[in-house]
Design an enzyme around this catalytic site. Structure first.
Site, PDB file in Angstrom:
ATOM      1  CB  CYS A 108      -0.900   0.079   1.236  1.00  0.00           C
ATOM      2  SG  CYS A 108      -1.982  -1.308   1.405  1.00  0.00           S
ATOM      3  N   GLY A 133       0.745   0.336  -5.191  1.00  0.00           N
ATOM      4  CA  GLY A 133      -0.459  -0.472  -5.200  1.00  0.00           C
ATOM      5  C   GLY A 133      -1.329  -0.154  -6.390  1.00  0.00           C
ATOM      6  CG  ASN A 182       2.377   0.935   3.589  1.00  0.00           C
ATOM      7  OD1 ASN A 182       3.426   1.513   3.437  1.00  0.00           O
ATOM      8  ND2 ASN A 182       2.218  -0.318   3.207  1.00  0.00           N
ATOM      9  N   GLY A 183       0.941  -1.457   5.817  1.00  0.00           N
ATOM     10  CA  GLY A 183       1.631  -2.317   6.772  1.00  0.00           C
ATOM     11  C   GLY A 183       0.816  -3.552   7.076  1.00  0.00           C
ATOM     12  CE1 TYR A 187      10.575  -4.248  -8.043  1.00  0.00           C
ATOM     13  CE2 TYR A 187       9.159  -4.840  -6.211  1.00  0.00           C
ATOM     14  CZ  TYR A 187       9.373  -4.720  -7.566  1.00  0.00           C
ATOM     15  OH  TYR A 187       8.393  -5.062  -8.439  1.00  0.00           O
TER      16      TYR A 187
END
Ligand code: SF4
Length: 468
Positions: free
Chosen positions: A12, A40, A114-115, A254
């Site tokens: 996310c 995302g 996010n997580g 990345y």
């Protein structure tokens, strides 16, 4: 259709805007999300608040698909949050699209996260035993309920109460009563930064989202910090928990965009430096260095400059491959269907080629990569990886296959060479990667490289991952 993850995928990106000038925040959130689209592509959503009354628009697809009909203009209010989500196995459904919203004791609250919580299952069971009914399988919903049930204590205390019990990674944005709130877990595993310009405060997963709307980077949210933005400006509070900074090192390898800076480190520079380190650690007698677009390219440039071997653009990526792209079957690949990447014969023909990729997960992509480069006329293909061998999964919001599917967990370097069909294979050392981010390793999570996870992982979660 589930497409197997050939790379690690972050799940996310989040953004939040507080407009100081009282104008609508939605279109700025939209631009921020556009800049975060790489984090995302499954679903996206925006919630805005006007006088505490919220409007949400969300849907499946890319940002421009979800907001194709001018829906952004319908979102009124000077405060808002947004989210882009990456698909994981089996739960690609609109109900999991964020932000999530609840109405509790007369207050509307929205959250985007996010997580991943490692104790979400246990917390959910407990809340269900107390009579709560969930709409989704998402751990964000667990967080939202835990926050909402203490809302009478005020924003700071209700967040502290929530953070006392949740464990895992979270960089989250919340809005209620026209406040914009940002929180980052005690390990700061996932990124979250603060930006500002004359008209707005901004919270975003990456600094590239601040650039997108002309906001200046102010700072990163600290581990265990609560940031509250309202009419009084920006205030910072502590969660009052022990902190231990362990930023995900894969953000630099990345996930993040090269034009972002995370916790004081430029993503581009770290990738470039990894390439220069690889040139020393993994010298190869070759004619040309190429990078796998996009995230392997800065390291390839670094390798080329440090080794003196010329850099070339040996692979051309089709930029229009969307999330609905149907992966060619093995048969089609054998028949030469190469839609995603095409080799540039002018760069590769009769050359000994060093190809730099950011990571090798299952190895299937590397196999195709080597064969594509050979089909472009390369005499030799030396595959170098700008991250160390991935030998364990991630439990902090990154989609990873089970350990048995990680090529480096199951095979020796010699076997990987044979499987991928490369003339040689090499990985940057963990020590080298840590040098590339300028650190001694103390404040990075490196769990997937066989390092220690920053927290204990419940047995149940490990078993679930094994079944993946
Ligand atoms: S285990 Fe790997 S991917 Fe997951 S947070 Fe740690 S470094 Fe990042």
């Amino acid at each position: 259709m589930k497409i197997c993850a050939e790379k690690f995928h972050d799940e996310c990106g989040v953004a939040g805007i507080y407009k100081k000038d009282g104008k609508d925040a939605a279109k700025f959130i939209y631009y921020c999300l556009y800049a975060l689209q790489h984090r995302g592509q499954e679903s996206t959503g925006i919630t805005t608040s006007k006088g505490g009354v919220m409007t949400t628009e969300k849907g499946m697809g890319l940002i421009h698909e979800v907001f194709a009909n001018g829906d952004v203009a319908k979102l009124k209010g000077p405060v808002g949050i947004g989210h882009v989500r990456y698909t994981t196995a089996g739960d690609s459904h609109i109900r999991n699209a964020q932000p999530f919203e609840v109405y509790h004791k007369g207050v509307q609250i929205a959250m985007a996260h996010n997580g991943n919580l490692v104790n979400a299952r246990a917390l959910r069971d407990q809340l269900e035993d107390e009579g709560l009914v969930f709409d989704t399988g998402s751990d964000t919903e667990v967080m939202l309920y835990l926050f909402a049930r203490n809302i009478r204590l005020g924003a700071v205390e209700s967040i502290r109460e929530m953070c006392k019990v949740i464990k895992g990674s979270y960089a989250a944005v919340i809005t209620f009563e026209d406040k914009l709130i940002g929180i980052r877990d005690v390990n700061a595993l996932r990124p979250l930064c603060i930006g500002e310009n004359d008209r707005s405060y901004v919270l975003a997963s990456e600094s590239c989202a601040l650039d997108a709307i002309g906001a200046k980077f102010v700072r990163d949210v600290e581990p265990g910090e609560i940031v509250i933005i309202d009419r009084g400006g920006l205030q910072s509070y502590s969660m009052d928990l022990e902190t231990d900074k362990k930023v995900c090192i894969f953000e630099y390898v990345y996930f993040a965009r090269p034009d972002s800076t995370i916790d004081g480190i430029s993503v581009y520079e770290s990738r470039y430096k990894a390439g220069t380190i690889m040139a020393k650690e993994l010298p190869v007698d070759a004619d040309v260095v190429i990078g796998v677009p996009d995230s392997g390219m800065p390291a390839a440039i670094g390798y080329s400059e440090a080794s003196g071997i010329p850099y070339g653009m040996g692979l051309i990526k089709n930029k229009y491959i969307g999330r609905t792209f149907i992966q060619p079957s093995q048969r089609m690949r054998e028949e030469g269907v190469a839609i995603k990447l095409n080799p540039l014969r002018q760069v590769l023909e009769n050359k000994r080629v060093v190809v730099v990729d950011d990571s090798i997960v299952r190895g299937t992509t590397s196999q195709q990569l080597v064969s594509i480069i050979r089909s472009g006329g390369a005499k030799e293909v030396h595959l170098l990886c700008a991250s160390p061998p991935i030998i364990s999964g991630c439990y902090f919001g990154v989609d990873t296959p089970s350990k048995e599917k990680l090529i480096a967990a199951e095979h020796s370097l010699e076997e990987i060479k044979q499987i991928t069909g490369a003339d040689s294979v090499g990985y940057i050392s963990l020590e080298g990667l840590l040098r590339s981010v300028g650190g001694d390793g103390d404040w990075f999570c490196k769990g997937c490289f066989g390092g220690r996870y920053p927290m204990e992982i419940p047995e149940e979660l490990i078993l679930m991952r094994k079944r993946k």
